[in-house]
Design an enzyme around this catalytic site. Structure first.
Site, PDB file in Angstrom:
ATOM      1  N   SER A 118       0.836  -1.206   0.000  1.00  0.00           N
ATOM      2  CA  SER A 118       0.000   0.000   0.000  1.00  0.00           C
ATOM      3  C   SER A 118       0.866   1.250   0.000  1.00  0.00           C
ATOM      4  CB  SER A 118      -0.856  -0.007   1.265  1.00  0.00           C
ATOM      5  OG  SER A 118      -1.376   1.275   1.501  1.00  0.00           O
ATOM      6  N   TYR A 149      -0.308  -0.072  10.104  1.00  0.00           N
ATOM      7  CA  TYR A 149      -0.729  -0.734   8.865  1.00  0.00           C
ATOM      8  C   TYR A 149       0.364  -0.568   7.801  1.00  0.00           C
ATOM      9  CZ  TYR A 149      -3.431  -1.146   4.469  1.00  0.00           C
ATOM     10  OH  TYR A 149      -3.874  -1.466   3.212  1.00  0.00           O
ATOM     11  N   LYS A 153       2.939  -3.375   6.016  1.00  0.00           N
ATOM     12  CA  LYS A 153       3.060  -3.510   4.558  1.00  0.00           C
ATOM     13  C   LYS A 153       4.539  -3.497   4.154  1.00  0.00           C
ATOM     14  CE  LYS A 153      -1.211  -3.757   3.000  1.00  0.00           C
ATOM     15  NZ  LYS A 153      -1.669  -5.061   2.474  1.00  0.00           N
ATOM     16  N   ASN A 178      -5.233   3.929  -2.881  1.00  0.00           N
ATOM     17  CA  ASN A 178      -6.681   4.210  -2.804  1.00  0.00           C
ATOM     18  C   ASN A 178      -7.488   3.688  -3.987  1.00  0.00           C
ATOM     19  OD1 ASN A 178      -6.846   5.687  -0.326  1.00  0.00           O
ATOM     20  ND2 ASN A 178      -5.767   7.340  -1.361  1.00  0.00           N
ATOM     21  N   GLU A 191     -14.942   1.456   5.706  1.00  0.00           N
ATOM     22  CA  GLU A 191     -14.989   2.027   4.362  1.00  0.00           C
ATOM     23  C   GLU A 191     -13.968   3.152   4.204  1.00  0.00           C
ATOM     24  OE1 GLU A 191     -17.220   2.035   6.671  1.00  0.00           O
ATOM     25  OE2 GLU A 191     -18.261   3.937   6.879  1.00  0.00           O
ATOM     26  N   LYS A 192     -13.510   3.331   2.954  1.00  0.00           N
ATOM     27  CA  LYS A 192     -12.525   4.372   2.673  1.00  0.00           C
ATOM     28  C   LYS A 192     -13.242   5.609   2.126  1.00  0.00           C
ATOM     29  CE  LYS A 192      -8.467   2.857   1.724  1.00  0.00           C
ATOM     30  NZ  LYS A 192      -7.355   2.476   0.865  1.00  0.00           N
ATOM     31  N   ALA A 193     -12.458   6.697   1.949  1.00  0.00           N
ATOM     32  CA  ALA A 193     -13.071   8.009   1.672  1.00  0.00           C
ATOM     33  C   ALA A 193     -14.062   8.024   0.500  1.00  0.00           C
ATOM     34  CB  ALA A 193     -11.970   9.050   1.468  1.00  0.00           C
ATOM     35  N   LYS A 200     -22.482   9.177   2.304  1.00  0.00           N
ATOM     36  CA  LYS A 200     -23.000  10.365   3.000  1.00  0.00           C
ATOM     37  C   LYS A 200     -23.841  11.219   2.048  1.00  0.00           C
ATOM     38  CE  LYS A 200     -19.157  10.670   6.314  1.00  0.00           C
ATOM     39  NZ  LYS A 200     -18.088  11.505   6.875  1.00  0.00           N
ATOM     40  N   ARG A 283      -1.056  12.984  -0.659  1.00  0.00           N
ATOM     41  CA  ARG A 283      -0.540  11.736  -1.237  1.00  0.00           C
ATOM     42  C   ARG A 283      -0.997  11.662  -2.682  1.00  0.00           C
ATOM     43  NH1 ARG A 283      -1.572   6.849   2.252  1.00  0.00           N
ATOM     44  NH2 ARG A 283       0.422   7.471   3.131  1.00  0.00           N
TER      45      ARG A 283
HETATM   46  P1  NAD Z   1     -10.937  -5.888   1.781  1.00  0.00           P
HETATM   47  O1  NAD Z   1     -10.943  -5.669   3.240  1.00  0.00           O
HETATM   48  O2  NAD Z   1     -12.203  -5.688   1.014  1.00  0.00           O
HETATM   49  O3  NAD Z   1     -10.393  -7.350   1.458  1.00  0.00           O
HETATM   50  C1  NAD Z   1      -9.474  -8.026   2.287  1.00  0.00           C
HETATM   51  C2  NAD Z   1     -10.051  -9.394   2.577  1.00  0.00           C
HETATM   52  O4  NAD Z   1      -9.120 -10.137   3.375  1.00  0.00           O
HETATM   53  C3  NAD Z   1     -11.378  -9.343   3.366  1.00  0.00           C
HETATM   54  O5  NAD Z   1     -12.423  -9.951   2.621  1.00  0.00           O
HETATM   55  C4  NAD Z   1     -11.075 -10.103   4.643  1.00  0.00           C
HETATM   56  O6  NAD Z   1     -12.145 -10.901   5.114  1.00  0.00           O
HETATM   57  C5  NAD Z   1      -9.894 -10.981   4.198  1.00  0.00           C
HETATM   58  N1  NAD Z   1      -9.142 -11.450   5.355  1.00  0.00           N
HETATM   59  C6  NAD Z   1      -8.732 -10.703   6.424  1.00  0.00           C
HETATM   60  N2  NAD Z   1      -8.131 -11.497   7.324  1.00  0.00           N
HETATM   61  C7  NAD Z   1      -8.167 -12.765   6.815  1.00  0.00           C
HETATM   62  C8  NAD Z   1      -7.722 -14.024   7.305  1.00  0.00           C
HETATM   63  N3  NAD Z   1      -7.114 -14.135   8.494  1.00  0.00           N
HETATM   64  N4  NAD Z   1      -7.929 -15.113   6.539  1.00  0.00           N
HETATM   65  C9  NAD Z   1      -8.565 -15.018   5.332  1.00  0.00           C
HETATM   66  N5  NAD Z   1      -9.010 -13.849   4.825  1.00  0.00           N
HETATM   67  C10 NAD Z   1      -8.807 -12.733   5.557  1.00  0.00           C
HETATM   68  O7  NAD Z   1      -9.772  -4.965   1.193  1.00  0.00           O
HETATM   69  P2  NAD Z   1      -9.399  -4.584  -0.314  1.00  0.00           P
HETATM   70  O8  NAD Z   1      -9.702  -3.149  -0.484  1.00  0.00           O
HETATM   71  O9  NAD Z   1      -9.955  -5.571  -1.259  1.00  0.00           O
HETATM   72  O10 NAD Z   1      -7.817  -4.726  -0.244  1.00  0.00           O
HETATM   73  C11 NAD Z   1      -7.127  -5.861  -0.738  1.00  0.00           C
HETATM   74  C12 NAD Z   1      -5.647  -5.699  -0.445  1.00  0.00           C
HETATM   75  O11 NAD Z   1      -5.149  -4.505  -1.053  1.00  0.00           O
HETATM   76  C13 NAD Z   1      -5.311  -5.586   1.043  1.00  0.00           C
HETATM   77  O12 NAD Z   1      -4.104  -6.274   1.293  1.00  0.00           O
HETATM   78  C14 NAD Z   1      -5.112  -4.108   1.252  1.00  0.00           C
HETATM   79  O13 NAD Z   1      -4.274  -3.836   2.336  1.00  0.00           O
HETATM   80  C15 NAD Z   1      -4.494  -3.712  -0.086  1.00  0.00           C
HETATM   81  N6  NAD Z   1      -4.724  -2.286  -0.375  1.00  0.00           N
HETATM   82  C16 NAD Z   1      -5.971  -1.835  -0.668  1.00  0.00           C
HETATM   83  C17 NAD Z   1      -6.172  -0.495  -0.945  1.00  0.00           C
HETATM   84  C18 NAD Z   1      -7.536   0.056  -1.277  1.00  0.00           C
HETATM   85  O14 NAD Z   1      -7.625   1.256  -1.532  1.00  0.00           O
HETATM   86  N7  NAD Z   1      -8.595  -0.728  -1.298  1.00  0.00           N
HETATM   87  C19 NAD Z   1      -5.081   0.397  -0.922  1.00  0.00           C
HETATM   88  C20 NAD Z   1      -3.829  -0.098  -0.614  1.00  0.00           C
HETATM   89  C21 NAD Z   1      -3.650  -1.441  -0.364  1.00  0.00           C
END
Ligand code: NAD
Length: 323
Positions: A118, A149, A153, A178, A191-193, A200, A283
């Site tokens: 991330s 967090y 990463k 993001n 949820e994110k922004a 909202k 960012r």
């Molecule tokens: P999300 O929370 O929708 O998906 C992550 C999934 O991991 C969830 O469904 C959760 O149930 C599962 N999970 C958590 N712990 C677990 C466990 N112990 N065993 C099995 N499953 C588990 O998030 P996302 O937005 O889909 O993000 C996916 C990846 O991308 C993550 O690693 C996140 O850190 C990274 N990321 C996302 C964003 C973003 O903007 N969405 C930005 C930077 C990095």
């Protein structure tokens, strides 16, 4: 037929990735703690399992797996990762998942493994100026992420890169900036922004008012989900290990994002600024490296992605109001 495991398949990006891999003709095994909430059940096999348990990880490899996509993480938006309350579980859960999965993939001689890092791993000191944040890949060190967090990463990036160096594993590491779109978390505190602001605005009257955390002058860029999945697939198909940014360079203030969403909704919305977790002041993705290595850049505007996202969240809000 190529085989793939998607960890976090019950989540936002994982769900979209499973769909894309199926469209490309893969056999896909999804794994997650929970099923996908928004109906993205495309995997050939879906394992409900906890990746903190190494036996669950090992059991995923009962056949040769060409590609592993490790997206599972204990994660959420600013309201989850910047309050400090979840630091220990975020670090413990996500690090354990990564330690288990990379080792299981190594033992099973899986073809390639993708890891989703991330932009939160970039040092805070380069992101103090909202107009001029620095997030080029080579600016990661000296490390000083502003959240645990982000530190996790960074640790896990290094873990995957160590497996690449010491065991010759084919690893790909991307730093997502993001990612937003339909079928993502839009309520409940994680949820994110973009999703929070769409919710909202959808819940507000017309004219109406919504709350913004902080002064709203903090800047970010946001990448639509389909663009993210395309970039992930291109990285996986390439011979470039990374780490590499996957994001958009269309930077906006949070106030600007809210105004754009209000405009899409056709509502007159005023912004009320309240105390709240915000993260860094500025960012933006820096896409020079990914363009050089993969020839990839986003193809659509923030507005185009938000139009699709707002329509979907508005439907969710209306459905929830009817319950
Ligand atoms: P999300 O929370 O929708 O998906 C992550 C999934 O991991 C969830 O469904 C959760 O149930 C599962 N999970 C958590 N712990 C677990 C466990 N112990 N065993 C099995 N499953 C588990 O998030 P996302 O937005 O889909 O993000 C996916 C990846 O991308 C993550 O690693 C996140 O850190 C990274 N990321 C996302 C964003 C973003 O903007 N969405 C930005 C930077 C990095």
């Amino acid at each position: 037929m190529k085989t793939a495991i998607v960890c976090g398949a019950g989540g936002f990006i994982g769900g979209h990735l499973v769909k894309r891999l199926k469209e490309e003709g893969y056999w896909v095994r999804g794994v997650d703690l929970k099923e996908h909430e928004f109906g993205m059940h495309y995997a050939d096999d879906f394992v409900l399992g906890d990746l903190r348990d190494p036996r669950v990880c090992e059991a995923l490899f009962d056949r040769h797996i060409d590609e592993v996509y490790q997206l599972a993480a204990d994660m959420g938006g600013a309201g989850y990762i910047f309050t400090g309350e979840h630091d220990a579980v975020v670090m413990h859960n996500s690090a354990t998942i990564n330690l288990n999965m990379v080792e299981a993939a190594r033992l099973a001689k899986a073809g390639k493994i993708f890891y989703s890092s991330s932009a939160c791993m970039y040092p805070e000191y380069n992101q103090m100026d909202p107009d001029n944040p620095k997030c080029s890949e080579d600016s990661a060190y000296p490390a000083m992420p502003d959240s645990e967090y982000g530190w996790e990463k960074l640790f896990s990036e290094r873990l995957y890169l160590s497996y690449h160096r010491n065991w010759g594993m084919e690893v790909r590491v991307a730093r997502f900036h993001n990612i937003f779109g339909p079928q993502g978390t839009w309520t409940g505190g994680r949820e994110k922004a973009p999703a929070a602001l769409c919710r909202k605005v959808a819940e507000a009257g017309n004219p109406g008012e919504i709350e913004i955390w902080g002064d709203g002058l903090q800047t970010r860029s946001f990448l639509y989900i389909d663009e993210c999945v395309e970039a992930v697939r291109r990285l996986m198909e390439s011979d470039f290990t990374g780490p590499v940014n996957i994001g958009s360079e269309e930077m906006v203030t949070i106030n600007g994002l809210a105004e754009l969403i209000a405009d899409i909704a056709g509502k007159e919305i005023s912004l009320r600024h309240v105390e709240g977790p915000q993260g860094v002041r500025g960012r933006n993705s820096d896409n020079a490296l990914i363009y050089e290595k993969l020839g990839w850049k986003p193809t659509q505007s923030l507005r185009a992605g938000l139009e699709k996202t707002y329509a979907w969240i508005e439907e969710q809000v209306k459905a929830a109001e009817q319950v």
